[in-house]
Design a protein around this motif. Structure first.
Motif, PDB file in Angstrom:
ATOM      1  N   SER A 133      -5.338  -6.633   9.294  1.00  0.00           N
ATOM      2  CA  SER A 133      -6.517  -7.278   8.711  1.00  0.00           C
ATOM      3  C   SER A 133      -7.736  -7.242   9.635  1.00  0.00           C
ATOM      4  CB  SER A 133      -6.201  -8.750   8.401  1.00  0.00           C
ATOM      5  OG  SER A 133      -6.211  -9.518   9.595  1.00  0.00           O
ATOM      6  N   LEU A 134      -7.534  -6.841  10.901  1.00  0.00           N
ATOM      7  CA  LEU A 134      -8.663  -6.841  11.841  1.00  0.00           C
ATOM      8  C   LEU A 134      -9.645  -5.738  11.501  1.00  0.00           C
ATOM      9  CD1 LEU A 134      -6.944  -7.315  15.339  1.00  0.00           C
ATOM     10  CD2 LEU A 134      -8.231  -9.010  14.030  1.00  0.00           C
ATOM     11  N   PRO A 135     -10.933  -6.026  11.500  1.00  0.00           N
ATOM     12  CA  PRO A 135     -11.926  -4.959  11.312  1.00  0.00           C
ATOM     13  C   PRO A 135     -11.985  -4.086  12.565  1.00  0.00           C
ATOM     14  CG  PRO A 135     -13.015  -7.048  11.816  1.00  0.00           C
ATOM     15  CD  PRO A 135     -11.546  -7.343  11.723  1.00  0.00           C
ATOM     16  N   PRO A 136     -12.670  -2.941  12.483  1.00  0.00           N
ATOM     17  CA  PRO A 136     -12.813  -2.140  13.702  1.00  0.00           C
ATOM     18  C   PRO A 136     -13.448  -2.987  14.810  1.00  0.00           C
ATOM     19  CG  PRO A 136     -13.628  -0.935  11.788  1.00  0.00           C
ATOM     20  CD  PRO A 136     -13.342  -2.332  11.334  1.00  0.00           C
ATOM     21  N   CYS A 137     -13.088  -2.701  16.065  1.00  0.00           N
ATOM     22  CA  CYS A 137     -13.606  -3.449  17.213  1.00  0.00           C
ATOM     23  C   CYS A 137     -15.136  -3.313  17.254  1.00  0.00           C
ATOM     24  CB  CYS A 137     -12.957  -2.894  18.482  1.00  0.00           C
ATOM     25  SG  CYS A 137     -13.072  -3.988  19.894  1.00  0.00           S
ATOM     26  N   ALA A 138     -15.837  -4.448  17.260  1.00  0.00           N
ATOM     27  CA  ALA A 138     -17.302  -4.444  17.201  1.00  0.00           C
ATOM     28  C   ALA A 138     -17.904  -4.243  18.593  1.00  0.00           C
ATOM     29  CB  ALA A 138     -17.777  -5.766  16.608  1.00  0.00           C
ATOM     30  N   PRO A 139     -19.169  -3.795  18.655  1.00  0.00           N
ATOM     31  CA  PRO A 139     -19.831  -3.758  19.969  1.00  0.00           C
ATOM     32  C   PRO A 139     -19.863  -5.178  20.547  1.00  0.00           C
ATOM     33  CG  PRO A 139     -21.185  -2.670  18.289  1.00  0.00           C
ATOM     34  CD  PRO A 139     -20.071  -3.366  17.567  1.00  0.00           C
TER      35      PRO A 139
END
Lengths: 251, 251
Positions: B165-171
């Motif tokens: 469920s985690l979105p792609p790692c954000a900046p």
């Protein structure tokens, strides 16, 4: 998964080499065989608290005195800087947990202090009994964490007497105290690169008094802020050890 | 000594200014008056978990609904980076202590995870009951530590479902996991200067499995070494929060 770990007396561990056969104490054997369900042939690591790590396997899993065959013997240097936690004693079980926790994290010494706001007052007999129990917690901490060096637990001392007994601050020694005072410095600003010994002073549940903070400053302790919140004594103690290690080993 | 602290609903705290009179809940009043022995005229600090710190004094110390006169109202920004602790659930009381401890240290969110080696399996009903209890621990943590922001406690999730469920790692986001793997990096080598969010994944008592570590890596988690010893889950969680704060605020 961590390997099984057991305690071995340094007099047995010192001469051991690959192929040595060592007999565990009845307490260690009973714990391994009955509580941890160790079986013949299981791998384990023996610690002696003096830096030796003896990898081996159980040749006999005997609840009275198991035999371990050593497959690899090595010695690990103590972690630098040495971290000493001088702690105003919180009540009962909290101090037990604190000792175990800071020893698991790698503290080299714990000095239990009786400060003005300590609710714990120990006569000489109880002080000795407690110290024996805390020293046993330190042994358990080595086994739990795999730390090959046993921490020393000092006899409880009165704050003023302990402070008066400290020698002048040596080169490479940092004396720090977790504090909420207005001029306390964020711990991240300190330079631990050259530290060989870090002596942390931590107040009890009710904190040190203003007079105790002043006396500590006069003895070379610098007040530092550990983080953005107020931590309970036991968590502050762990934070001091972990922060010291992180900053001291920062590249 | 820390000031007395009490909890106030944000709907009451939001409009409060100097001179406002606020009525505490019966629970808070009873605790203040009966357990902490607060008296009329005592200074205290009200926290609402949304950053407001209302300093005031007890106008009436009534065990059913004390009245506080606000003498100073201020709002504190959330601490950056936000620190999220995703924790493989240890057994019973240990998870309760862990939640309270990381919230005291300033974590902004706790995600209880059911991993392969968790002994805790919660059905939907028990998961809700536990989450309610942990959320209450987070409130207690604010009062204990003076932290003005209430941590969010997520409903327990299965590890794989949560990871998916985690979105792609954000900046500005760091994903880290405490690990003993051979290529894990010492935490002191990481650069937290630009981090706005740090997501820590910590295994339960029996640790994550190799498959879980691999899945975590694929989701952007970097394995890091927290220190020279193996910490129990609850101490590892506190260490992660404290280390993040220390390194992020290092000048």
């Amino acid at each position: 998964m961590s390997p099984l770990r057991a305690w071995i007396d340094p007099t047995q561990a010192r001469p051991a080499t690959t192929g040595s056969r060592l007999r565990l104490s009845s307490e260690e054997s009973a714990h391994l065989v009955r509580s941890l369900r160790a079986r013949r042939g299981d791998a384990l690591v023996l610690l002696d608290g003096e830096g030796r790590l003896l990898e081996g396997k159980l040749e006999t899993a005997d609840g009275e005195g198991s035999i371990v065959e050593v497959t690899r013997a090595r010695t690990v240097e103590p972690v630098l800087p040495a971290i000493i936690v001088a702690q105003g004693m919180p009540k009962g079980g909290t101090m037990d947990d604190l000792v175990r926790t800071v020893c698991e994290a790698g503290a080299s010494e714990v000095v239990p202090l009786e400060t003005a706001r300590c609710e714990v007052k120990l006569d000489a007999d109880r002080a000795r009994t407690r110290t024996t129990r805390w020293q046993q917690q330190a042994v358990e901490a080595c086994k739990q964490s795999g730390h090959p060096w046993l921490a020393h637990i000092a006899l409880p001392a009165r704050f003023e007497a302990w402070l008066a007994s400290l020698p002048p601050c040596a080169p490479g020694e940092l004396r720090l105290t977790g504090s909420l005072e207005f001029d306390a410095q964020p711990v991240g600003e300190l330079d631990f690169a050259a530290a060989t010994k870090v002596l942390w002073l931590i107040g009890p549940e009710g904190d040190l008094t203003a007079a105790e903070y002043a006396a500590a400053r006069a003895a070379g302790f610098r007040p530092v802020v550990l983080g953005p919140t107020v931590l309970r004594a036991e968590n502050a103690a762990l934070a001091c050890v972990v922060i010291t290690q992180t900053l001291a080993h920062r590249r």
